[in-house]
Design a protein around this motif. Structure first.
Motif, short mmCIF file in Angstrom:
data_model
loop_
_atom_site.label_atom_id
_atom_site.label_comp_id
_atom_site.label_asym_id
_atom_site.label_seq_id
_atom_site.Cartn_x
_atom_site.Cartn_y
_atom_site.Cartn_z
N PRO A 135 0.91 -1.41 0.02
CA PRO A 135 -0.19 0.05 -0.27
C PRO A 135 1.03 1.28 0.03
CG PRO A 135 -0.04 -1.07 2.29
CD PRO A 135 0.60 -2.09 1.23
N TYR A 136 2.21 1.22 0.49
CA TYR A 136 2.84 2.35 0.47
C TYR A 136 3.35 2.51 -0.92
CZ TYR A 136 2.56 0.96 5.52
OH TYR A 136 2.12 0.66 6.48
N SER A 137 3.67 1.69 -1.70
CA SER A 137 3.97 1.94 -3.07
C SER A 137 2.90 2.62 -3.83
CB SER A 137 4.35 0.70 -3.78
OG SER A 137 5.56 -0.03 -3.22
N LEU A 138 1.58 2.14 -3.71
CA LEU A 138 0.61 2.57 -4.51
C LEU A 138 0.49 4.00 -4.11
CD1 LEU A 138 -2.38 0.24 -4.62
CD2 LEU A 138 -1.15 1.47 -6.39
N ARG A 139 0.73 4.67 -2.63
CA ARG A 139 0.59 5.92 -2.43
C ARG A 139 1.55 6.83 -3.29
NH1 ARG A 139 1.89 5.79 4.14
NH2 ARG A 139 -0.11 5.16 4.75
N VAL A 140 2.64 6.46 -3.71
CA VAL A 140 3.53 7.10 -4.54
C VAL A 140 2.83 7.23 -5.96
CG1 VAL A 140 6.06 7.22 -5.49
CG2 VAL A 140 5.52 6.65 -3.04
N ILE A 141 2.46 5.98 -6.50
CA ILE A 141 1.87 5.97 -7.72
C ILE A 141 0.69 6.93 -7.83
CG2 ILE A 141 0.76 4.37 -9.30
CD1 ILE A 141 2.53 2.13 -8.20
N TRP A 142 -0.24 6.71 -6.88
CA TRP A 142 -1.25 7.77 -7.06
C TRP A 142 -1.02 9.23 -7.18
CZ3 TRP A 142 -3.83 4.75 -2.27
CH2 TRP A 142 -4.41 3.57 -2.34
N ALA A 143 -0.20 9.72 -6.12
CA ALA A 143 0.42 10.96 -6.02
C ALA A 143 0.73 11.33 -7.49
CB ALA A 143 1.56 11.26 -4.98
N LEU A 144 1.64 10.57 -8.04
CA LEU A 144 2.46 10.86 -9.33
C LEU A 144 1.41 11.04 -10.54
CD1 LEU A 144 5.61 8.63 -9.40
CD2 LEU A 144 5.52 11.19 -9.19
N LYS A 145 0.47 9.94 -10.45
CA LYS A 145 -0.67 10.01 -11.46
C LYS A 145 -1.66 11.28 -11.19
CE LYS A 145 -1.02 5.02 -12.61
NZ LYS A 145 -1.24 5.10 -14.00
#
Length: 223
Positions: free
Chosen positions: A14-24
């Motif tokens: 879930p921590y990796s997805l945080r970064v992906i969401w922010a970039l997207k």
């Protein structure tokens, strides 16, 4: 040329997805590198030699680790589509709530890894229920923690929209119930349906198998 952006992550993280969401959300293009946290690559060890964990954001060859720190870096580097309010007080509050759920991480881990029905399991379930109630009250009548649109607080809490459902299933106890936590339950549904979010979730059945394996490893280690 813009400096190259890489994200080192692990599919159920879930921590990796945080970064992906922010970039997207900010429209930032990046290269994603899938890591195996059980067999860590030399690249991961090179970029994060202290904690040796994901996610890691690499911007122009410079690595940044720890998801909340990465979110702050993304916000400061790419100001478009702000993830934090402009008002200093509201920004401070947002930062407080982004940290809140991470500080409660041991409570959620205990809920996942404690034997069902026992004293420890009941205690963990009660503590998680209290955390969820606090989040319900914090959400109030807003659609998202960021108001009408998501912000960094929603991103930080976003794992509840897919991980926690799997945790409830493997533990065999429903806590995020629409009858007891109607606003938080609705937030989960609204968050999951955001176009920029819904396509990033890992496969539910695959994640369920992974979460079950995490629980079983802990239960075996405590026997």
């Amino acid at each position: 040329m813009e400096e190259e952006i890489k994200v080192l992550g692990f599919w159920p993280s879930p921590y990796s997805l945080r970064v992906i969401w922010a970039l997207k959300l900010k429209g930032i293009e990046y290269d994603y590198i899938e890591e195996d946290i059980f067999n860590k690559s030399q690249l991961l060890l090179q970029y994060n030699p202290i904690h040796k964990t994901v996610p890691v954001l690499v911007h122009g060859g410079k690595p940044i680790s720890e998801s909340l720190i990465i979110l702050e870096y993304i916000e400061e580097t790419w100001p478009q589509t702000p993830l934090l309010p402009k008002d200093p007080y509201q920004r401070a509050l947002a930062r407080f709530w982004t940290q809140f759920v991470d500080e409660k991480r041991p409570t959620f881990i205990s809920f996942l890894t404690s034997p069902s029905g026992g004293e420890k399991g009941e205690k963990a379930a009660k503590e998680v229920a209290e955390v969820l109630k606090i989040m319900e009250e914090r959400l109030g009548n807003d659609k998202f923690f960021g108001g009408e649109t998501i912000n960094m607080v929603d991103i930080a809490h976003g794992w509840l929209a897919y991980w926690f459902e799997c945790i409830e299933k493997v533990v065999g106890l429903k806590l995020l119930d629409p009858n007891t936590l109607p606003r938080l339950h609705t937030w989960v549904q609204d968050f999951k349906q955001l176009p920029i979010i819904k396509d990033t979730f890992p496969d539910h059945n695959r994640l369920l198998v992974y979460v079950k394996s995490v629980r079983e490893r802990f239960l075996v280690s405590t026997e």
